[in-house]
Design an enzyme around this catalytic site. Structure first.
Site, mmCIF file in Angstrom:
data_model
loop_
_atom_site.group_PDB
_atom_site.id
_atom_site.type_symbol
_atom_site.label_atom_id
_atom_site.label_comp_id
_atom_site.label_asym_id
_atom_site.label_seq_id
_atom_site.Cartn_x
_atom_site.Cartn_y
_atom_site.Cartn_z
ATOM 1 N N CYS A 180 70.400 35.226 64.281
ATOM 2 C CA CYS A 180 69.030 34.740 64.444
ATOM 3 C C CYS A 180 68.492 35.139 65.813
ATOM 4 O O CYS A 180 68.704 34.443 66.809
ATOM 5 C CB CYS A 180 68.971 33.227 64.263
ATOM 6 S SG CYS A 180 67.301 32.541 64.421
ATOM 7 N N CYS B 45 66.054 32.686 67.404
ATOM 8 C CA CYS B 45 66.721 31.512 67.984
ATOM 9 C C CYS B 45 67.341 31.849 69.330
ATOM 10 O O CYS B 45 67.212 31.113 70.295
ATOM 11 C CB CYS B 45 67.861 31.021 67.087
ATOM 12 S SG CYS B 45 67.406 30.558 65.424
ATOM 13 N N ASP B 46 68.067 32.958 69.370
ATOM 14 C CA ASP B 46 69.013 33.185 70.462
ATOM 15 C C ASP B 46 68.641 34.319 71.415
ATOM 16 O O ASP B 46 69.337 34.548 72.404
ATOM 17 C CB ASP B 46 70.404 33.469 69.883
ATOM 18 C CG ASP B 46 70.897 32.326 68.997
ATOM 19 O OD1 ASP B 46 70.421 31.201 69.194
ATOM 20 O OD2 ASP B 46 71.738 32.586 68.122
#
Lengths: 217, 340
Positions: free
Chosen positions: B158, B161-162
């Site tokens: 992701c 997300c990261d």
């Protein structure tokens, strides 16, 4: 200019329509050296306007030091979501993006003072006699993160020994480094145990027990 | 850091169940839609407008795959592109506007052997006269040593997300399709260098993505290569790759590895209930019907070929229209009835 647009405001009103009891959003802010304090304060004030059951209380992290210590607030921006009692539900950093859902959920659950955790989990949590601190690291663009935050917050509500923080990793890079956060959600329990991803309830419970067992040795 | 704040409200998290579901007398829904991505929510819009009593069990990732997509540029009607999270939130608002109920409960078991069909979740049991399966697909894992071990410590699927954690770092993106290239481009906002490791000698991604990737000075390519191992100690330090043409292996140093090697349909709980193909996809006809009458499927769960938001949405619409017809056929008085 408001942070919440008209459509979102209406949606929040619906989400907070029948809160089971009064909830205080206790926010700690400061003028300097705080990326999103102003926005977090504004968000808290805007959300508090949307339900009769909600009140916003704004404190200065420096001049209201005693209040911060009383609530265990050690960094800003911070929001303590407090209902009939202080269950230990905290947000560090602005709950924007997907984390806005976590804030609304925390308000509703704290208002009710009861969770949707399983009987099994509640039974285990009832037996916890040592303090537990859960820190859930997130980014606002992580769709999986609210699941981890909501679960930790529910555990805090269910047990007087558990407190749970959402920590927005981008606003606290030193903590992200300290806890080696390279992916989110990452839940750190009592500094010792960590868990990657939005794990199911039994797995989080297992890690919580692991953290407690580790300390007894 | 986001310049503009967004405030996303996803369906209630934490295993909430639909109202009344925990009671003994379970209300029977006309239609239960399993999955809350583009296909499921579009089906819900159509079903709501058809006045079917509709429940969407949105599952663990509300919004489906678009929810973790930085920007969707090929959905008609949004010439500037739209963030994946906003698009899915709009789908949901539209579905709710027409009366569909959306909850985040995740399905654990289904029984399609008798009607009304039974759908069990962690918290409740639901019954429905018709079902649309729209559970989508999940990222495929590489299945190499180090991948599971370093998940969350340098291995991610992701980027939205990261990505933030890789500022000025070097990352490897594994794959050559649209997701790999789009997310790789997204990562160039943070990382100093993005190395794309692809098993073929050309990309599968759309030409527009390719143009952007080749023009980006931070993007580099390692062709004809597969990742054999993810290396690290506390966190990821690199990957060991093997050139599939020469057989030579080498190590690429990297701080993170983002895996985009295709998708797998989420169909485990439907095995034995509807027909699946060898790859696990649900077999459907052009009316989105599965092998079980009254059970329809839409979106990536039955689409190994295209996997586009717009196609998922389209098949969701078809499934809802067909579900409505299926239910109408049943309640219509038969033609052979003698006149009273």
């Amino acid at each position: 200019m408001p942070l919440l647009d008209k459509e979102t405001t209406e949606q929040v009103k619906r989400e907070l329509a029948d809160l089971a009891g009064p909830v205080r959003l206790v926010m700690f802010s400061q003028t300097f050296e705080c990326d999103y304090c102003a926005e977090t304060r504004q968000l808290v004030e805007e959300v508090a306007e949307l339900s009769d059951q909600l009140t916003a209380e704004i404190y200065n992290f420096v001049t209201d030091k005693e209040k911060a210590e009383e609530l265990g607030v050690d960094k800003i921006p911070a929001i303590a979501v407090i209902g009939a009692e202080d269950y230990g539900v905290r947000f560090y950093g602005i709950p924007s993006g997907y984390e806005f859902t976590s804030l609304l959920y925390a308000i509703r659950t704290v208002a009710a003072g009861k969770t949707e955790l399983s009987e099994e989990t509640l039974k285990t949590l009832a037996g916890v006699t040592e303090p537990v601190h859960m820190q859930v690291f997130v980014t606002p663009t992580c769709p999986y993160c609210p699941m981890a935050v909501v679960l930790a917050h529910q555990m805090a509500i269910a047990s007087p020994m558990v407190r749970a923080d959402m920590v927005e990793a981008m606003e606290f890079p030193h903590l992200a480094i300290k806890y080696q956060v390279m992916g989110v959600p990452r839940t750190v329990i009592n500094e010792t145990v960590h868990l990657e991803g939005a794990a199911p309830e039994p797995m989080v419970l297992e890690k919580l027990q692991e953290a407690l067992a580790g300390e007894q040795i | 850091m986001p310049m503009k704040f967004q405030f996303t409200i996803t369906p209630t998290v934490g295993g909430e169940t639909a109202e009344g579901a925990a009671e003994e007398e379970v209300p029977v829904y006309d239609l239960v839609i399993i999955g809350g991505g583009a296909a499921g929510l579009t089906a819900a819009i159509y079903a709501g407008r058809a006045r079917l009593k509709t429940l969407v069990l949105a599952g663990p990732l509300p919004g489906g795959q678009p929810a973790n997509t930085d920007i969707v540029e090929n959905f008609p009607g949004f010439p500037e592109g739209i963030s994946g999270s906003e698009l899915t939130q709009r789908f949901r608002s539209q579905a709710e506007r027409f009366g569909a109920q959306v909850v985040l409960d995740a399905v654990t078991e289904v029984d399609f052997s008798a009607r009304p069909f039974t759908i069990r979740t962690y918290g409740a049991t639901y019954r429905a006269q018709a079902v649309i399966i729209a559970t989508g697909a999940v990222p495929r894992r590489l299945g190499v040593p180090g991948e599971a071990e370093f998940f969350g410590r340098g291995v991610s699927a992701c980027a939205t997300c990261d990505g933030f954690f890789y500022q000025d770092k070097k990352v490897v993106v594994v794959g050559g399709g649209d997701s790999a290239i789009a997310e790789g481009l997204f990562l160039t906002r943070f990382a100093r260098e993005v190395i794309v490791v692809h098993r073929r000698d050309r990309l599968r991604a759309a030409p527009l993505h390719q143009e952007r990737a080749f023009a980006n000075p931070k993007m580099h390519f390692v062709w004809d290569s597969v990742v054999e191992e993810i290396l690290g100690e506390q966190t990821v330090t690199g990957v060991r790759v093997r050139n599939v043409k020469t057989g030579e292996t080498s190590v690429i140093e990297a701080d993170g590895v983002f895996v985009y090697v295709g998708m797998e349909p989420k169909t485990e709980i439907f095995a034995g209930q509807v027909e699946l193909d060898e790859a696990g996809y649900i077999v459907t006809d052009k009316h989105q019907r599965t092998s079980t009458p009254g059970v329809f499927a839409a979106g990536d769960v039955q689409d190994p070929d295209y996997r586009q938001v717009v196609i998922a949405a389209g098949s969701g619409a078809v499934a809802a229209i067909e579900a409505e017809r299926f239910l109408a056929e049943e309640t219509r008085p038969t033609q052979t009835q003698p006149p009273v």
